[in-house]
Write a protein that holds these residues in place. Structure first.
Motif, PDB file in Angstrom:
ATOM      1  N   LYS A   1       0.846  -1.186   0.000  1.00 21.77           N
ATOM      2  CA  LYS A   1       0.000   0.000   0.000  1.00 21.77           C
ATOM      3  C   LYS A   1       0.892   1.249   0.000  1.00 21.77           C
ATOM      4  N   LYS A   2       0.415   2.305  -0.681  1.00 21.05           N
ATOM      5  CA  LYS A   2       1.225   3.534  -0.804  1.00 21.05           C
ATOM      6  C   LYS A   2       0.739   4.581   0.197  1.00 21.05           C
ATOM      7  N   ILE A   3       1.687   5.013   1.047  1.00 21.20           N
ATOM      8  CA  ILE A   3       1.378   6.069   2.026  1.00 21.20           C
ATOM      9  C   ILE A   3       2.045   7.357   1.570  1.00 21.20           C
ATOM     10  N   VAL A   4       1.276   8.431   1.463  1.00 21.60           N
ATOM     11  CA  VAL A   4       1.860   9.758   1.202  1.00 21.60           C
ATOM     12  C   VAL A   4       1.717  10.565   2.492  1.00 21.60           C
ATOM     13  N   VAL A   5       2.819  11.178   2.914  1.00 18.16           N
ATOM     14  CA  VAL A   5       2.853  11.926   4.179  1.00 18.16           C
ATOM     15  C   VAL A   5       3.177  13.390   3.884  1.00 18.16           C
ATOM     16  N   LEU A   6       2.408  14.307   4.421  1.00 12.88           N
ATOM     17  CA  LEU A   6       2.738  15.739   4.335  1.00 12.88           C
ATOM     18  C   LEU A   6       3.218  16.177   5.716  1.00 12.88           C
ATOM     19  N   THR A   7       4.469  16.663   5.789  1.00 13.01           N
ATOM     20  CA  THR A   7       4.933  17.144   7.098  1.00 13.01           C
ATOM     21  C   THR A   7       5.266  18.631   7.053  1.00 13.01           C
ATOM     22  N   GLY A   8       5.228  19.228   8.237  1.00 18.43           N
ATOM     23  CA  GLY A   8       5.601  20.632   8.394  1.00 18.43           C
ATOM     24  C   GLY A   8       6.513  20.771   9.594  1.00 18.43           C
ATOM     25  N   ALA A   9       6.739  22.018   9.959  1.00 16.72           N
ATOM     26  CA  ALA A   9       7.721  22.338  11.007  1.00 16.72           C
ATOM     27  C   ALA A   9       7.478  21.558  12.298  1.00 16.72           C
ATOM     28  N   GLY A  10       6.232  21.196  12.565  1.00 18.76           N
ATOM     29  CA  GLY A  10       5.887  20.508  13.816  1.00 18.76           C
ATOM     30  C   GLY A  10       6.563  19.169  13.979  1.00 18.76           C
ATOM     31  N   VAL A  11       6.861  18.491  12.860  1.00 15.44           N
ATOM     32  CA  VAL A  11       7.486  17.158  12.983  1.00 15.44           C
ATOM     33  C   VAL A  11       8.941  17.308  13.457  1.00 15.44           C
ATOM     34  N   SER A  12       9.513  18.501  13.282  1.00 16.00           N
ATOM     35  CA  SER A  12      10.899  18.724  13.749  1.00 16.00           C
ATOM     36  C   SER A  12      10.945  19.466  15.081  1.00 16.00           C
TER      37      SER A  12
END
Ligand code: BV8
Length: 233
Positions: free
Chosen positions: A5-16
């Motif tokens: 299965k293909k997962i697309v993840v959108l991350t922003g400053a919060g993940v760092s």
């Protein structure tokens, strides 16, 4: 034949954030005491190249001391069982350092510089600085390889194409305030499950298949990863 299965993840400053890197909003629109448009816009660059280069030299130094946190690592570990595409608004390299092998940087990369006469001339900076007088091979001043406000986001097309074919969509640590990045979710099929992980849930247009995890990336990613493994493996 890859039937993962293909997962697309959108991350922003919060993940760092848990790696000690200040988020864009928490900085209260001021970065290291500067107005955003002074240091993250092309006009700001034209007005004061030295200030902009120093701003990114400072952020590069800070990013060098940061380490990937459990949020980055949890996303990288998903690659064991899923096809994973990370679309990040972040300019740090913590996803790569955590082991993610497919990372699309929508807003550029802190550890790269580029020519101001030929945008195809991009150079690794590693742990160095970029200063006035540092030139590309065509003799022009180097600039940060960053997408500033008011500049095109060339990787958006690539990211949107990935989102269209996602089986699962995860959003971690973004206020969804900056476009076109925030619009990535609109390319994801309406029937596709969408997991949002953020301790201060961003305002998001209500839609089906939305699952909200109001917590930090370091714990939220693990929870979502456990759920995905239970459902899909
Ligand atoms: C373009 C590089 C067009 C710099 C960045 C009015 C309305 C709508 C749009 C606009 C408008 N006026 C102008 C625009 C367009 C503008 C825009 O969207 N502005 C916003 C501010 C309104 N967009 C642009 O200019 C883009 N270009 O539109 O071009 C064009 C068309 C044709 C021809 C020419 C041009 C370019 C945008 C890219 C700008 N560059 N970054 C750098 O980083 O140095 S964007 C900047 O904001 C940051 O880099 C960051 O990537 C991005 C978004 O911020 P977030 O990542 O979401 O971070 P934020 O702090 O906001 O949120 C953090 C979240 O984490 C929070 O929700 C918080 O709760 C959560 N969190 C905190 N702790 C944790 C956590 N989550 C998990 N775990 C935790 N522990």
């Amino acid at each position: 034949m890859n039937n993962k299965k293909k997962i697309v993840v959108l991350t922003g400053a919060g993940v760092s954030a848990e790696s000690g890197i200040k988020t864009f909003r928490d900085a209260g629109g001021l970065w290291e005491g500067h107005d955003v448009m002074e240091v993250a816009s092309f006009d700001g660059w034209l007005r004061n190249k030295e200030l902009v280069l120093d701003f990114y030299n400072q952020r590069r130094k800070q990013a060098l001391t940061a380490k990937p946190n459990q949020g980055h690592i949890g996303l990288a570990t998903l690659e064991k069982d899923f096809e994973v595409v990370i679309v990040t608004q972040n300019v740090d390299n913590l996803h790569e350092r955590a082991g993610s092998s497919n990372v699309i940087h929508l807003h550029g990369e802190l550890f790269k510089s580029r020519s101001t006469v030929d945008e195809n001339l991009v150079y690794e900076i590693d742990d160095g600085e970029v200063n006035i007088g540092d030139h590309c091979e065509k003799g022009s001043q180097l600039r940060p390889h960053i997408v500033w406000f008011g500049e095109m986001v060339p990787m958006m097309v690539v990211a949107a194409r990935e989102a269209v074919s996602a089986d699962i969509f995860i959003v971690v640590g973004t206020s969804l305030a900056v476009y076109p990045a925030a619009g990535l979710i609109d390319y994801v099929g309406s029937e596709i499950p969408k997991f949002i992980i953020d301790p201060n849930m961003p305002s998001i247009y209500p839609r089906s298949e939305l699952f909200l995890f109001e917590e930090n990336g370091s714990t939220g990613v693990k929870k979502v990863a456990d759920i995905l493994r239970k459902i899909y493996l």
